[in-house]
Design a protein around this motif. Sequence first.
Motif, PDB file in Angstrom:
ATOM      1  N   PRO A 391       0.724  -1.194   0.044  1.00 27.48           N
ATOM      2  CA  PRO A 391      -0.021  -0.125  -0.089  1.00 27.48           C
ATOM      3  C   PRO A 391       0.752   1.226   0.050  1.00 27.48           C
ATOM      4  N   VAL A 392       1.950   1.416   0.760  1.00 26.18           N
ATOM      5  CA  VAL A 392       2.893   2.470   0.886  1.00 26.18           C
ATOM      6  C   VAL A 392       3.250   2.659  -0.599  1.00 26.18           C
ATOM      7  N   ALA A 393       3.793   1.857  -1.235  1.00 30.05           N
ATOM      8  CA  ALA A 393       4.323   1.789  -2.866  1.00 30.05           C
ATOM      9  C   ALA A 393       3.072   2.221  -3.680  1.00 30.05           C
ATOM     10  N   ILE A 394       1.954   1.869  -3.458  1.00 24.37           N
ATOM     11  CA  ILE A 394       0.939   2.025  -4.350  1.00 24.37           C
ATOM     12  C   ILE A 394       0.496   3.664  -4.449  1.00 24.37           C
ATOM     13  N   VAL A 395       0.639   4.334  -3.106  1.00 21.88           N
ATOM     14  CA  VAL A 395       0.438   5.624  -2.846  1.00 21.88           C
ATOM     15  C   VAL A 395       1.711   6.528  -3.500  1.00 21.88           C
ATOM     16  N   ARG A 396       2.552   6.119  -3.074  1.00 19.98           N
ATOM     17  CA  ARG A 396       3.733   6.674  -3.322  1.00 19.98           C
ATOM     18  C   ARG A 396       3.917   7.020  -4.835  1.00 19.98           C
ATOM     19  N   LEU A 397       3.875   5.818  -5.598  1.00 18.82           N
ATOM     20  CA  LEU A 397       4.035   5.712  -6.866  1.00 18.82           C
ATOM     21  C   LEU A 397       2.819   5.935  -7.805  1.00 18.82           C
ATOM     22  N   SER A 402      -4.736  -2.793  -7.754  1.00 17.02           N
ATOM     23  CA  SER A 402      -4.586  -4.092  -7.864  1.00 17.02           C
ATOM     24  C   SER A 402      -3.296  -4.293  -8.264  1.00 17.02           C
ATOM     25  N   ALA A 403      -2.184  -3.351  -8.321  1.00 17.36           N
ATOM     26  CA  ALA A 403      -1.016  -3.787  -8.465  1.00 17.36           C
ATOM     27  C   ALA A 403      -0.173  -4.884  -7.841  1.00 17.36           C
ATOM     28  N   THR A 404       0.563  -5.764  -8.326  1.00 15.88           N
ATOM     29  CA  THR A 404       1.300  -6.370  -7.542  1.00 15.88           C
ATOM     30  C   THR A 404       2.628  -6.831  -7.989  1.00 15.88           C
ATOM     31  N   GLY A 405       3.538  -7.418  -7.505  1.00 16.43           N
ATOM     32  CA  GLY A 405       5.083  -7.692  -8.034  1.00 16.43           C
ATOM     33  C   GLY A 405       6.152  -6.630  -7.392  1.00 16.43           C
ATOM     34  N   VAL A 406       6.988  -6.326  -8.384  1.00 16.99           N
ATOM     35  CA  VAL A 406       8.286  -5.624  -7.857  1.00 16.99           C
ATOM     36  C   VAL A 406       8.052  -4.246  -8.704  1.00 16.99           C
ATOM     37  N   ALA A 407       8.308  -3.026  -8.055  1.00 23.02           N
ATOM     38  CA  ALA A 407       8.230  -1.984  -8.818  1.00 23.02           C
ATOM     39  C   ALA A 407       9.519  -1.164  -8.811  1.00 23.02           C
ATOM     40  N   VAL A 408       9.850  -0.158  -9.595  1.00 23.52           N
ATOM     41  CA  VAL A 408      11.190   0.530  -9.489  1.00 23.52           C
ATOM     42  C   VAL A 408      10.648   1.794  -8.810  1.00 23.52           C
ATOM     43  N   LEU A 409      11.127   1.934  -7.388  1.00 23.54           N
ATOM     44  CA  LEU A 409      11.206   3.086  -6.695  1.00 23.54           C
ATOM     45  C   LEU A 409      12.017   4.084  -7.096  1.00 23.54           C
ATOM     46  N   ILE A 420      13.947   3.579 -18.165  1.00 23.97           N
ATOM     47  CA  ILE A 420      13.020   2.931 -17.256  1.00 23.97           C
ATOM     48  C   ILE A 420      12.792   4.197 -16.289  1.00 23.97           C
ATOM     49  N   LYS A 421      11.278   3.990 -15.635  1.00 25.47           N
ATOM     50  CA  LYS A 421      10.920   5.179 -14.934  1.00 25.47           C
ATOM     51  C   LYS A 421      10.537   4.680 -13.526  1.00 25.47           C
ATOM     52  N   ALA A 422      10.448   5.600 -12.439  1.00 28.92           N
ATOM     53  CA  ALA A 422       9.777   5.082 -11.194  1.00 28.92           C
ATOM     54  C   ALA A 422       8.362   4.880 -11.266  1.00 28.92           C
ATOM     55  N   GLY A 423       7.987   3.768 -10.850  1.00 31.53           N
ATOM     56  CA  GLY A 423       6.643   3.366 -10.795  1.00 31.53           C
ATOM     57  C   GLY A 423       6.204   2.068 -12.014  1.00 31.53           C
ATOM     58  N   ASP A 424       7.479   1.776 -12.688  1.00 32.01           N
ATOM     59  CA  ASP A 424       7.446   0.713 -13.606  1.00 32.01           C
ATOM     60  C   ASP A 424       7.331  -0.558 -12.772  1.00 32.01           C
ATOM     61  N   ILE A 425       6.599  -1.401 -13.194  1.00 34.58           N
ATOM     62  CA  ILE A 425       6.497  -2.901 -12.683  1.00 34.58           C
ATOM     63  C   ILE A 425       7.432  -3.604 -13.159  1.00 34.58           C
ATOM     64  N   LEU A 426       8.496  -4.409 -12.844  1.00 35.65           N
ATOM     65  CA  LEU A 426       9.552  -5.131 -13.318  1.00 35.65           C
ATOM     66  C   LEU A 426       8.509  -6.812 -13.619  1.00 35.65           C
ATOM     67  N   LEU A 427       8.605  -7.044 -14.703  1.00 31.88           N
ATOM     68  CA  LEU A 427       8.075  -8.468 -15.117  1.00 31.88           C
ATOM     69  C   LEU A 427       8.929  -9.377 -15.387  1.00 31.88           C
TER      70      LEU A 427
END
Length: 468
Positions: A391-397, A402-409, A420-427
Amino acid sequence: MIRTASFARFALSLVLALAVGLPAQAETRVPQSQTEISLGFAPLVKQAAPAVVNIYAKIVRQQHQRSPFMNDPFFEDFFRNFSNPRPRVESSLGSGVILSQDGIIVSNYHVVAMATEIRVVTTDKREYEARVVLADQASDLAILQLEDAADLPFLTLRNSDEVEVGELALAIGNPFGVGQTVSSGIVSGLARSGTASGEGFGYYIQTDAPINPGNSGGALIDVNGDLIGINTRILSRSGGSNGIGFAIPANLVREFVKQARAGSEGFQRPWAGMAGQPVDADLAASLGMDLPEGMVISELHPQSPFAKAGFEVGDVITDVDGQVVNSPSEMVFRMSVAGLDGTSMVTRLRGDIRETLVVEMFTAPNDPPARSVVMNENSVLPGLTVGLINPVAIVRLQLPLSATGVAVLDPGPYAARAGIKAGDILLAINGKEVTSSEDVPALLEQAGRRLRFDLNRRGQRVSLHMRR
C-alpha cells in the motif's frame, strides 16, 4: 479573536428582507443614524484586515546556458565557463492569514513553494522572517511560522461545513501587488471540485467576491469576521477575476494547523484504499436507486480501512460524518478533515439497506514490508532501487490498487537513460521472471552484453533494450 460590529448583522438582515420584499423581522432594524448608514463593512474590515498579511517569497534557480562553441576545437577553451550554471532570482507575491498570536500563518503552497527566503509584512508595516513548517502541493496549502512574533491579531476558524450558499463574504488580500484590498460578494457554491486551475485539487468554496493574482493565500471571511476559507484560484480565460473564485475550506486548514503543531514533516491523509465514481442517473437506475446520490465503490484494496469495516465493491457511500459525499474528491476531503488515528461514521447504501459503519482512519500500511534493494556501484545499473509493491508503494508511485509484484522505486542515472521510470513494474529481465526484489541484482549480474526489460507501465506492457 476578531469579531464584527452589530452593523454587519443588521446589513445582512436588511439585504435579505429587501430581497424577498418582506418587512424586517424582530431582530432587524432600520439604521439609527447617518453614521450607521455610511459605515458599510468598515467595522468588520478594521477588525479583520490586520490579520491578513503580504508574503514576499524569493526563489533562487540555477540557469544553465549552452555554449555555441562547445564542440569547436579552437574556441571551446575561450568559452569553457560559458555553460556554468548562473543563479537566477525569482520573486513571488501572495497573501497569508495569521491564525494565532505566536505567528502561525496559512497561505497557498504555490506562493511559497521552493522559496529560499520568505518575508512577511503586516498591515502596520512590521516585517518578519518566516519559515515553512508544513506544506502540501496537492491541497495547495502551506503553514508558516513567523520568527520572534508575539501578540499578533488573528482570525478564528469557522466550521466551514456550516457555511451556506448565499452568505455574504469578504475577500481580503493583495491583488496585483497594489496593496491590501477588500472585495465583497456572496458564497455562490459549495463542494466545487476539479474546477480550479493550478496545483490544488479537491473541494472548494465558490465565491463571486473578486479574486485576482496576489489574492492567493488571503482570507475569505463571513459577516462575523471568522475565516471560512483561504482564497486560492479563479476560473478565468483572461487571467482576471470573472466572479468565479475558489477558497479552500477552513476545516481543512484546521487539520493542517493541528499537524503542523504536532511536528509533522508532511501532511498526512488517511488512506482510503479504494476507487469510485459519482452515481449519475444511469448508474442509479442500474443499481435500483430511486434518485442518484453518493459515490459507488468500483475497486477496493484488501487492506483498505473500508474493506476492514465491511464495505464491498458496488456499495454506495452517501455521507461521511454526516456530510454528503458525491465524488471521490469529496471523499478525500472528508477523510483529510477527519484526520488520523480516529474513526469516521460512513453511511453506505447496499440495495435497499442503508446503514452507518465505523471506519478507522490510518495511513497506507507498509505491509508486507517493501524490502527495497539498491543496486551498488558494481552493478550494471548502479542506483536502481526496486521494492515489493505494498500500500505505501501504491500511494507513493500512484499505482493501480490491483498492482502486485516488484516496482521501480528509483531508476537511478543509468536505468533512467535507458528509459526506465519510477513506478514501472518489473515483469522480467532477459526473459527471466522477477518475483521478488532480491531477484533483480542476480538477474542483472547474470546478464550478458544485452539487457531486455519487460515492464508494466500504467497498464501497458513495455519492452526496453539496452547494451552494456
